[in-house]
Design a protein around this motif. Sequence first.
Motif, PDB file in Angstrom:
ATOM      1  N   ALA A   1       0.832  -1.208   0.000  1.00 21.23           N
ATOM      2  CA  ALA A   1       0.000   0.000   0.000  1.00 21.23           C
ATOM      3  C   ALA A   1       0.867   1.258   0.000  1.00 21.23           C
ATOM      4  CB  ALA A   1      -0.922  -0.004   1.221  1.00 21.23           C
ATOM      5  N   GLU A   2       1.907   1.261   0.824  1.00 23.11           N
ATOM      6  CA  GLU A   2       2.785   2.431   0.862  1.00 23.11           C
ATOM      7  C   GLU A   2       3.518   2.618  -0.463  1.00 23.11           C
ATOM      8  OE1 GLU A   2       4.953   3.485   4.472  1.00 23.11           O
ATOM      9  OE2 GLU A   2       4.187   1.631   5.378  1.00 23.11           O
ATOM     10  N   LYS A   3       3.944   1.521  -1.058  1.00 26.93           N
ATOM     11  CA  LYS A   3       4.706   1.605  -2.305  1.00 26.93           C
ATOM     12  C   LYS A   3       3.842   2.040  -3.476  1.00 26.93           C
ATOM     13  CE  LYS A   3       7.644  -1.167  -5.366  1.00 26.93           C
ATOM     14  NZ  LYS A   3       8.252  -2.515  -5.588  1.00 26.93           N
ATOM     15  N   GLN A   4       2.623   1.525  -3.544  1.00 27.79           N
ATOM     16  CA  GLN A   4       1.800   1.753  -4.730  1.00 27.79           C
ATOM     17  C   GLN A   4       0.780   2.883  -4.580  1.00 27.79           C
ATOM     18  OE1 GLN A   4       0.295  -1.905  -6.602  1.00 27.79           O
ATOM     19  NE2 GLN A   4       1.698  -3.100  -5.326  1.00 27.79           N
ATOM     20  N   LEU A   5       0.340   3.154  -3.360  1.00 24.29           N
ATOM     21  CA  LEU A   5      -0.710   4.159  -3.171  1.00 24.29           C
ATOM     22  C   LEU A   5      -0.176   5.510  -2.700  1.00 24.29           C
ATOM     23  CD1 LEU A   5      -3.453   1.979  -1.396  1.00 24.29           C
ATOM     24  CD2 LEU A   5      -3.156   2.419  -3.839  1.00 24.29           C
ATOM     25  N   ALA A   6       0.876   5.494  -1.903  1.00 25.57           N
ATOM     26  CA  ALA A   6       1.386   6.745  -1.327  1.00 25.57           C
ATOM     27  C   ALA A   6       1.796   7.780  -2.370  1.00 25.57           C
ATOM     28  CB  ALA A   6       2.547   6.452  -0.374  1.00 25.57           C
ATOM     29  N   PRO A   7       2.482   7.401  -3.486  1.00 21.53           N
ATOM     30  CA  PRO A   7       2.869   8.428  -4.465  1.00 21.53           C
ATOM     31  C   PRO A   7       1.675   9.198  -5.030  1.00 21.53           C
ATOM     32  CG  PRO A   7       4.121   6.429  -4.834  1.00 21.53           C
ATOM     33  CD  PRO A   7       3.073   6.079  -3.822  1.00 21.53           C
ATOM     34  N   ALA A   8       0.593   8.493  -5.371  1.00 17.40           N
ATOM     35  CA  ALA A   8      -0.597   9.170  -5.903  1.00 17.40           C
ATOM     36  C   ALA A   8      -1.254  10.020  -4.821  1.00 17.40           C
ATOM     37  CB  ALA A   8      -1.590   8.137  -6.442  1.00 17.40           C
ATOM     38  N   LEU A   9      -1.248   9.531  -3.582  1.00 16.39           N
ATOM     39  CA  LEU A   9      -1.817  10.290  -2.471  1.00 16.39           C
ATOM     40  C   LEU A   9      -1.058  11.592  -2.262  1.00 16.39           C
ATOM     41  CD1 LEU A   9      -3.654  10.499   0.100  1.00 16.39           C
ATOM     42  CD2 LEU A   9      -1.756   9.409   1.315  1.00 16.39           C
ATOM     43  N   LEU A  10       0.264  11.533  -2.263  1.00 13.28           N
ATOM     44  CA  LEU A  10       1.069  12.738  -2.056  1.00 13.28           C
ATOM     45  C   LEU A  10       0.877  13.738  -3.195  1.00 13.28           C
ATOM     46  CD1 LEU A  10       4.350  11.123  -0.692  1.00 13.28           C
ATOM     47  CD2 LEU A  10       2.644  12.434   0.587  1.00 13.28           C
ATOM     48  N   GLN A  11       0.742  13.230  -4.399  1.00 11.42           N
ATOM     49  CA  GLN A  11       0.479  14.112  -5.539  1.00 11.42           C
ATOM     50  C   GLN A  11      -0.860  14.825  -5.347  1.00 11.42           C
ATOM     51  OE1 GLN A  11       0.319  12.047  -9.285  1.00 11.42           O
ATOM     52  NE2 GLN A  11       0.177  13.914 -10.491  1.00 11.42           N
ATOM     53  N   CYS A  12      -1.853  14.093  -4.871  1.00 12.28           N
ATOM     54  CA  CYS A  12      -3.171  14.678  -4.621  1.00 12.28           C
ATOM     55  C   CYS A  12      -3.104  15.712  -3.507  1.00 12.28           C
ATOM     56  CB  CYS A  12      -4.163  13.570  -4.259  1.00 12.28           C
ATOM     57  SG  CYS A  12      -5.845  14.137  -3.938  1.00 12.28           S
ATOM     58  N   SER A  13      -2.387  15.405  -2.425  1.00 15.47           N
ATOM     59  CA  SER A  13      -2.308  16.349  -1.301  1.00 15.47           C
ATOM     60  C   SER A  13      -1.611  17.635  -1.709  1.00 15.47           C
ATOM     61  CB  SER A  13      -1.598  15.704  -0.114  1.00 15.47           C
ATOM     62  OG  SER A  13      -0.225  15.533  -0.351  1.00 15.47           O
ATOM     63  N   ARG A  14      -0.599  17.530  -2.565  1.00 18.91           N
ATOM     64  CA  ARG A  14       0.083  18.744  -3.042  1.00 18.91           C
ATOM     65  C   ARG A  14      -0.850  19.590  -3.904  1.00 18.91           C
ATOM     66  NH1 ARG A  14       4.646  15.119  -3.307  1.00 18.91           N
ATOM     67  NH2 ARG A  14       4.081  14.535  -5.446  1.00 18.91           N
ATOM     68  N   ALA A  15      -1.612  18.931  -4.766  1.00 19.18           N
ATOM     69  CA  ALA A  15      -2.551  19.663  -5.614  1.00 19.18           C
ATOM     70  C   ALA A  15      -3.643  20.332  -4.782  1.00 19.18           C
ATOM     71  CB  ALA A  15      -3.173  18.706  -6.634  1.00 19.18           C
ATOM     72  N   LEU A  16      -4.133  19.618  -3.774  1.00 16.52           N
ATOM     73  CA  LEU A  16      -5.162  20.191  -2.905  1.00 16.52           C
ATOM     74  C   LEU A  16      -4.605  21.348  -2.084  1.00 16.52           C
ATOM     75  CD1 LEU A  16      -7.024  17.000  -1.633  1.00 16.52           C
ATOM     76  CD2 LEU A  16      -7.925  18.768  -3.123  1.00 16.52           C
ATOM     77  N   SER A  17      -3.359  21.223  -1.635  1.00 14.12           N
ATOM     78  CA  SER A  17      -2.736  22.309  -0.883  1.00 14.12           C
ATOM     79  C   SER A  17      -2.582  23.563  -1.740  1.00 14.12           C
ATOM     80  CB  SER A  17      -1.369  21.864  -0.346  1.00 14.12           C
ATOM     81  OG  SER A  17      -1.515  20.818   0.609  1.00 14.12           O
ATOM     82  N   ASN A  18      -2.189  23.379  -2.990  1.00 13.84           N
ATOM     83  CA  ASN A  18      -2.091  24.526  -3.903  1.00 13.84           C
ATOM     84  C   ASN A  18      -3.454  25.195  -4.075  1.00 13.84           C
ATOM     85  OD1 ASN A  18       0.659  24.213  -4.379  1.00 13.84           O
ATOM     86  ND2 ASN A  18       0.340  22.851  -6.125  1.00 13.84           N
ATOM     87  N   SER A  19      -4.483  24.384  -4.217  1.00 15.99           N
ATOM     88  CA  SER A  19      -5.832  24.927  -4.371  1.00 15.99           C
ATOM     89  C   SER A  19      -6.294  25.626  -3.088  1.00 15.99           C
ATOM     90  CB  SER A  19      -6.823  23.805  -4.718  1.00 15.99           C
ATOM     91  OG  SER A  19      -6.510  23.223  -5.962  1.00 15.99           O
ATOM     92  N   ALA A  20      -5.993  25.022  -1.933  1.00 15.70           N
ATOM     93  CA  ALA A  20      -6.404  25.607  -0.647  1.00 15.70           C
ATOM     94  C   ALA A  20      -5.734  26.965  -0.434  1.00 15.70           C
ATOM     95  CB  ALA A  20      -6.062  24.654   0.498  1.00 15.70           C
ATOM     96  N   ARG A  21      -4.469  27.081  -0.822  1.00 17.15           N
ATOM     97  CA  ARG A  21      -3.761  28.358  -0.675  1.00 17.15           C
ATOM     98  C   ARG A  21      -4.389  29.436  -1.540  1.00 17.15           C
ATOM     99  NH1 ARG A  21       0.839  24.872   0.073  1.00 17.15           N
ATOM    100  NH2 ARG A  21       1.185  24.702  -2.182  1.00 17.15           N
ATOM    101  N   ASN A  22      -4.857  29.052  -2.713  1.00 18.53           N
ATOM    102  CA  ASN A  22      -5.473  30.023  -3.611  1.00 18.53           C
ATOM    103  C   ASN A  22      -6.845  30.465  -3.131  1.00 18.53           C
ATOM    104  OD1 ASN A  22      -3.300  30.013  -5.408  1.00 18.53           O
ATOM    105  ND2 ASN A  22      -4.129  28.262  -6.559  1.00 18.53           N
ATOM    106  N   LEU A  23      -7.463  29.664  -2.278  1.00 16.75           N
ATOM    107  CA  LEU A  23      -8.799  29.993  -1.794  1.00 16.75           C
ATOM    108  C   LEU A  23      -8.752  30.978  -0.639  1.00 16.75           C
ATOM    109  CD1 LEU A  23     -10.450  26.436  -1.764  1.00 16.75           C
ATOM    110  CD2 LEU A  23     -10.896  28.297  -3.373  1.00 16.75           C
TER     111      LEU A  23
END
Length: 259
Positions: free
Chosen positions: A236-258
């Motif tokens: 799970a860490e090997k296969q799911l974490a990279p996509a999760l971190l990519q999502c969290s970075r994108a959401l953080s960028n969006s949250a900062r803009n809000l």
Amino acid sequence: MSEERNSLHNQSLEKGLSVLKAFSAQHRSMSLAEVAEAAGMTKSSAQRMVFTLESLGYLRKHSRTRHYQLTPRVLELGFSYLDAHSLIEVANPFLSELTRLTGETSCLTEPAGYDMTYIARFVSAGFVPVHMPIGSRVPMYCTASGRAYLSALPTDEALVLIENSQRIAHTSQTLTEVDQILVSLQQVREQGYAVNGQELFLGDMTIGAPVLGANGRPVAAVHVVAPTSRWSRADAEKQLAPALLQCSRALSNSARNLE
């Protein structure tokens, strides 16, 4: 409470909300006396609150049992919050993509006291051992979303939340000691994500990451569900974490803009 706030505080509104909050999965239908006990008020106060809420359409009385229960109109209160929540609107495409990439359910939660509240989710086609609808709350101290959020707070603030939580051992895997939880938070900071390995429910594993606002403080957390029936922790860490971190970075960028 200050003198000015005391003068503005509306006890009737507080009591009315207490009546609505008294209903739950354990108390779906209650008599007037049961409502009074659950809401912590006298029977006469409960009668006035129940009559008003019934008149407004938030409660209804069963014709045979004379017990009261909530009506669908109560959902309007929660839906208004969700409908006006700008982060949910921008998060939905990212959650959808996270579910598409991982094949697993993805969720967005935000803090509420010592808990994290589910405010958005995209459900996968695969079996999920625990159903967590929008509005569900889970403890911060023993969940991936909660620890992800705590890890992004200043250590002293995180410590206060942990120490004041009711640290119950929900399973044999639950970390309840403050020092243990603090060690786990340091690991989250180092790797960027938290893992909940069956600490809240057996068979349930989740991986979560914080969503940061404009000032670098956490405003929410995103997590992906990885049932132990399909995933080992290492996979799970090997296969799911990279996509999760990519999502969290994108959401953080969006949250900062809000903000």
